[in-house]
Design a protein around this motif. Structure first.
Motif, PDB file in Angstrom:
ATOM      1  N   ARG A  11     -57.921  -5.773  80.999  1.00  0.00           N
ATOM      2  CA  ARG A  11     -57.297  -7.086  80.796  1.00  0.00           C
ATOM      3  C   ARG A  11     -56.216  -7.309  81.850  1.00  0.00           C
ATOM      4  O   ARG A  11     -55.171  -6.638  81.827  1.00  0.00           O
ATOM      5  N   PRO A  12     -56.431  -8.256  82.774  1.00  0.00           N
ATOM      6  CA  PRO A  12     -55.433  -8.544  83.814  1.00  0.00           C
ATOM      7  C   PRO A  12     -54.068  -8.938  83.265  1.00  0.00           C
ATOM      8  O   PRO A  12     -53.042  -8.634  83.876  1.00  0.00           O
ATOM      9  N   SER A  13     -54.028  -9.593  82.090  1.00  0.00           N
ATOM     10  CA  SER A  13     -52.744 -10.012  81.525  1.00  0.00           C
ATOM     11  C   SER A  13     -51.879  -8.823  81.129  1.00  0.00           C
ATOM     12  O   SER A  13     -50.668  -8.959  80.950  1.00  0.00           O
ATOM     13  N   TYR A  14     -52.489  -7.652  80.994  1.00  0.00           N
ATOM     14  CA  TYR A  14     -51.771  -6.418  80.687  1.00  0.00           C
ATOM     15  C   TYR A  14     -51.829  -5.444  81.867  1.00  0.00           C
ATOM     16  O   TYR A  14     -51.716  -4.235  81.701  1.00  0.00           O
ATOM     17  N   GLN A  15     -51.977  -6.008  83.056  1.00  0.00           N
ATOM     18  CA  GLN A  15     -52.023  -5.215  84.302  1.00  0.00           C
ATOM     19  C   GLN A  15     -53.146  -4.174  84.283  1.00  0.00           C
ATOM     20  O   GLN A  15     -53.046  -3.134  84.943  1.00  0.00           O
ATOM     21  N   CYS A  16     -54.182  -4.450  83.512  1.00  0.00           N
ATOM     22  CA  CYS A  16     -55.351  -3.557  83.439  1.00  0.00           C
ATOM     23  C   CYS A  16     -54.935  -2.116  83.130  1.00  0.00           C
ATOM     24  O   CYS A  16     -55.462  -1.150  83.697  1.00  0.00           O
ATOM     25  N   ASP A  17     -53.937  -1.971  82.231  1.00  0.00           N
ATOM     26  CA  ASP A  17     -53.380  -0.640  81.942  1.00  0.00           C
ATOM     27  C   ASP A  17     -54.289   0.223  81.080  1.00  0.00           C
ATOM     28  O   ASP A  17     -54.207   1.459  81.119  1.00  0.00           O
ATOM     29  N   LEU A  18     -55.170  -0.392  80.295  1.00  0.00           N
ATOM     30  CA  LEU A  18     -56.085   0.355  79.448  1.00  0.00           C
ATOM     31  C   LEU A  18     -57.522  -0.073  79.721  1.00  0.00           C
ATOM     32  O   LEU A  18     -57.772  -1.209  80.104  1.00  0.00           O
ATOM     33  N   LEU A  19     -58.437   0.854  79.487  1.00  0.00           N
ATOM     34  CA  LEU A  19     -59.850   0.511  79.567  1.00  0.00           C
ATOM     35  C   LEU A  19     -60.376   0.258  78.160  1.00  0.00           C
ATOM     36  O   LEU A  19     -60.001   0.932  77.208  1.00  0.00           O
ATOM     37  N   PHE A  20     -61.247  -0.746  78.054  1.00  0.00           N
ATOM     38  CA  PHE A  20     -61.840  -1.102  76.769  1.00  0.00           C
ATOM     39  C   PHE A  20     -63.354  -1.111  76.872  1.00  0.00           C
ATOM     40  O   PHE A  20     -63.919  -1.296  77.945  1.00  0.00           O
ATOM     41  N   ARG A  21     -63.982  -0.963  75.719  1.00  0.00           N
ATOM     42  CA  ARG A  21     -65.430  -1.079  75.607  1.00  0.00           C
ATOM     43  C   ARG A  21     -65.746  -2.354  74.836  1.00  0.00           C
ATOM     44  O   ARG A  21     -65.154  -2.612  73.776  1.00  0.00           O
ATOM     45  N   VAL A  22     -66.631  -3.195  75.349  1.00  0.00           N
ATOM     46  CA  VAL A  22     -67.014  -4.436  74.673  1.00  0.00           C
ATOM     47  C   VAL A  22     -67.867  -4.087  73.457  1.00  0.00           C
ATOM     48  O   VAL A  22     -68.920  -3.456  73.581  1.00  0.00           O
ATOM     49  N   VAL A  23     -67.391  -4.469  72.254  1.00  0.00           N
ATOM     50  CA  VAL A  23     -68.141  -4.164  71.035  1.00  0.00           C
ATOM     51  C   VAL A  23     -68.790  -5.394  70.417  1.00  0.00           C
ATOM     52  O   VAL A  23     -69.755  -5.270  69.654  1.00  0.00           O
ATOM     53  N   GLU A  24     -68.291  -6.587  70.746  1.00  0.00           N
ATOM     54  CA  GLU A  24     -68.899  -7.807  70.212  1.00  0.00           C
ATOM     55  C   GLU A  24     -68.574  -8.980  71.128  1.00  0.00           C
ATOM     56  O   GLU A  24     -67.473  -9.058  71.680  1.00  0.00           O
ATOM     57  N   LEU A  25     -69.535  -9.875  71.294  1.00  0.00           N
ATOM     58  CA  LEU A  25     -69.372 -11.053  72.145  1.00  0.00           C
ATOM     59  C   LEU A  25     -69.404 -12.316  71.301  1.00  0.00           C
ATOM     60  O   LEU A  25     -70.251 -12.459  70.409  1.00  0.00           O
ATOM     61  N   TYR A  26     -68.477 -13.236  71.602  1.00  0.00           N
ATOM     62  CA  TYR A  26     -68.413 -14.526  70.942  1.00  0.00           C
ATOM     63  C   TYR A  26     -68.350 -15.605  72.022  1.00  0.00           C
ATOM     64  O   TYR A  26     -68.121 -15.299  73.199  1.00  0.00           O
ATOM     65  N   PRO A  27     -68.540 -16.877  71.653  1.00  0.00           N
ATOM     66  CA  PRO A  27     -68.566 -17.942  72.677  1.00  0.00           C
ATOM     67  C   PRO A  27     -67.314 -18.005  73.551  1.00  0.00           C
ATOM     68  O   PRO A  27     -67.412 -18.231  74.759  1.00  0.00           O
ATOM     69  N   ASP A  28     -66.126 -17.792  72.953  1.00  0.00           N
ATOM     70  CA  ASP A  28     -64.879 -17.952  73.707  1.00  0.00           C
ATOM     71  C   ASP A  28     -64.082 -16.665  73.894  1.00  0.00           C
ATOM     72  O   ASP A  28     -63.100 -16.642  74.635  1.00  0.00           O
ATOM     73  N   TYR A  29     -64.459 -15.603  73.196  1.00  0.00           N
ATOM     74  CA  TYR A  29     -63.694 -14.367  73.298  1.00  0.00           C
ATOM     75  C   TYR A  29     -64.594 -13.165  73.058  1.00  0.00           C
ATOM     76  O   TYR A  29     -65.762 -13.305  72.663  1.00  0.00           O
ATOM     77  N   VAL A  30     -64.022 -11.995  73.291  1.00  0.00           N
ATOM     78  CA  VAL A  30     -64.745 -10.747  73.053  1.00  0.00           C
ATOM     79  C   VAL A  30     -63.904  -9.822  72.182  1.00  0.00           C
ATOM     80  O   VAL A  30     -62.674  -9.909  72.183  1.00  0.00           O
ATOM     81  N   GLU A  31     -64.573  -8.972  71.442  1.00  0.00           N
ATOM     82  CA  GLU A  31     -63.885  -7.941  70.667  1.00  0.00           C
ATOM     83  C   GLU A  31     -63.991  -6.645  71.445  1.00  0.00           C
ATOM     84  O   GLU A  31     -65.081  -6.255  71.870  1.00  0.00           O
ATOM     85  N   LEU A  32     -62.838  -5.981  71.613  1.00  0.00           N
ATOM     86  CA  LEU A  32     -62.767  -4.794  72.463  1.00  0.00           C
ATOM     87  C   LEU A  32     -62.265  -3.592  71.675  1.00  0.00           C
ATOM     88  O   LEU A  32     -61.408  -3.719  70.800  1.00  0.00           O
ATOM     89  N   ALA A  33     -62.787  -2.432  72.019  1.00  0.00           N
ATOM     90  CA  ALA A  33     -62.306  -1.160  71.463  1.00  0.00           C
ATOM     91  C   ALA A  33     -61.823  -0.298  72.615  1.00  0.00           C
ATOM     92  O   ALA A  33     -62.485  -0.207  73.655  1.00  0.00           O
ATOM     93  N   GLY A  34     -60.667   0.321  72.451  1.00  0.00           N
ATOM     94  CA  GLY A  34     -60.116   1.165  73.498  1.00  0.00           C
ATOM     95  C   GLY A  34     -61.072   2.286  73.865  1.00  0.00           C
ATOM     96  O   GLY A  34     -61.676   2.910  72.993  1.00  0.00           O
ATOM     97  N   GLU A  35     -61.219   2.550  75.159  1.00  0.00           N
ATOM     98  CA  GLU A  35     -62.103   3.613  75.613  1.00  0.00           C
ATOM     99  C   GLU A  35     -61.511   4.989  75.317  1.00  0.00           C
ATOM    100  O   GLU A  35     -62.241   5.931  75.023  1.00  0.00           O
ATOM    101  N   ASP A  36     -60.196   5.119  75.392  1.00  0.00           N
ATOM    102  CA  ASP A  36     -59.513   6.386  75.084  1.00  0.00           C
ATOM    103  C   ASP A  36     -58.547   6.240  73.922  1.00  0.00           C
ATOM    104  O   ASP A  36     -58.270   7.220  73.229  1.00  0.00           O
ATOM    105  N   MET A  37     -57.998   5.053  73.737  1.00  0.00           N
ATOM    106  CA  MET A  37     -57.019   4.798  72.696  1.00  0.00           C
ATOM    107  C   MET A  37     -57.678   4.121  71.494  1.00  0.00           C
ATOM    108  O   MET A  37     -58.581   3.304  71.653  1.00  0.00           O
ATOM    109  N   ARG A  38     -57.191   4.452  70.282  1.00  0.00           N
ATOM    110  CA  ARG A  38     -57.787   3.923  69.059  1.00  0.00           C
ATOM    111  C   ARG A  38     -57.270   2.517  68.742  1.00  0.00           C
ATOM    112  O   ARG A  38     -56.664   2.265  67.705  1.00  0.00           O
TER     113      ARG A  38
END
Length: 287
Positions: A11-38
């Protein structure tokens, strides 16, 4: 940019500090789960970028270093505990006695199937008996009672993903958290099953969970005192320390938190004894 489930993003708005995995897609947004963080988060499509292989490799290398450091610290402490056990059982090495260990059995309930696999691999690497189950956080309170009856664990880990949502209210309101209420309900059910904190040791929580609620519900260890993110493997190090510590010994909170990746800002607990029991004599299979 065409996103799909399973993509690794930042996420650029957070300076790309964490990596996320896309778990669900919606028309205007996505649901993300941390790749290393819970951590579980929603993000507008315009605030998500796919991470390049180069950046992902650099992140994975850094994450691996953190994990290896915690593993080395844990193994160092485990060796010291083993040496102390040998000294005590042999009366200061005066007798030649072979002994065995009954290590504490862990029931690990995880809201993330990929994290569950990583955690199970680490338990096995550390020599800790574990029964792992993947459940959606909302389903955990309904299922934990039957799992406790079936597994008969010494230690219970209830974890997955969580997050504090400012839009829902204040930090002191548990309704402002995605999954804290489900974790807390699991702890209450487990405490009805066994109300003694030294007979059934409980870890509960994930990223940014409401620490005080989980401890008051009956957990021995929980996240997150400072409402920060915790690493996917942190619950394993705490549960394993309990599993490998004698029931005669009290676990040092300072030492157990030192061996985690996140540390005391993300994890905390109350005084707790170990659950491992030593026995003798050691019977060999060829005898």
């Amino acid at each position: 940019m065409k996103l799909k489930k399973g993509d690794i993003v930042a996420r650029p708005s957070y300076q790309c500090d964490l990596l996320f995995r896309v778990v669900e897609l919606y028309p205007d947004y996505v649901e993300l789960a941390g790749e290393d963080m819970r951590l579980l988060a929603d993000a507008p499509l315009e605030d998500v970028v796919i991470v390049s292989e180069k950046d992902r490799s650099a992140h994975e290398l850094k994450a691996k270093e953190l994990e290896e450091n915690s593993y080395k610290l844990f193994r160092q402490d485990a060796r010291l505990m083993k040496q102390r056990s040998e000294y005590e059982v042999t009366s200061g090495y005066k007798s030649d006695v072979n002994f065995f260990e009954l290590r504490g059995r862990v029931l690990h309930i995880d809201g993330d199937p990929l994290y569950l696999r990583k955690c199970t691999e680490l338990y096995n690497k550390l020599g800790v008996p574990v029964y792992g189950v993947h459940l959606n956080e909302r389903e955990m309170p309904e299922q934990i009672s039957s799992l406790l009856e079936m597994v008969q664990p010494d230690i219970v880990v209830v974890t997955g993903h969580d997050a504090f949502l400012k839009s829902r209210g204040s930090e002191d309101d548990t309704r402002s958290y995605r999954h804290t209420k489900y974790f807390a309900e699991c702890v209450r059910v487990a405490r009805k099953y066994n109300g003694h904190r030294d007979e059934l040791v409980i870890f509960a929580g994930a990223c940014q969970s409401h620490f005080e609620t989980l401890i008051k519900a009956g957990a021995n260890f929980a996240s997150s005192p400072e409402r920060i993110n915790i690493h996917a493997l942190d619950p394993v190090y705490i549960a394993s320390r309990v599993s490998l510590t004698s029931f005669m010994d009290r676990i040092s909170l300072t030492e157990v938190l030192r061996n985690t990746i996140t540390g005391e800002k993300g994890l905390g607990g109350v005084e707790t004894k170990g659950v491992m029991r030593r026995g003798m004599p050691m019977k060999y299979e060829d005898e």
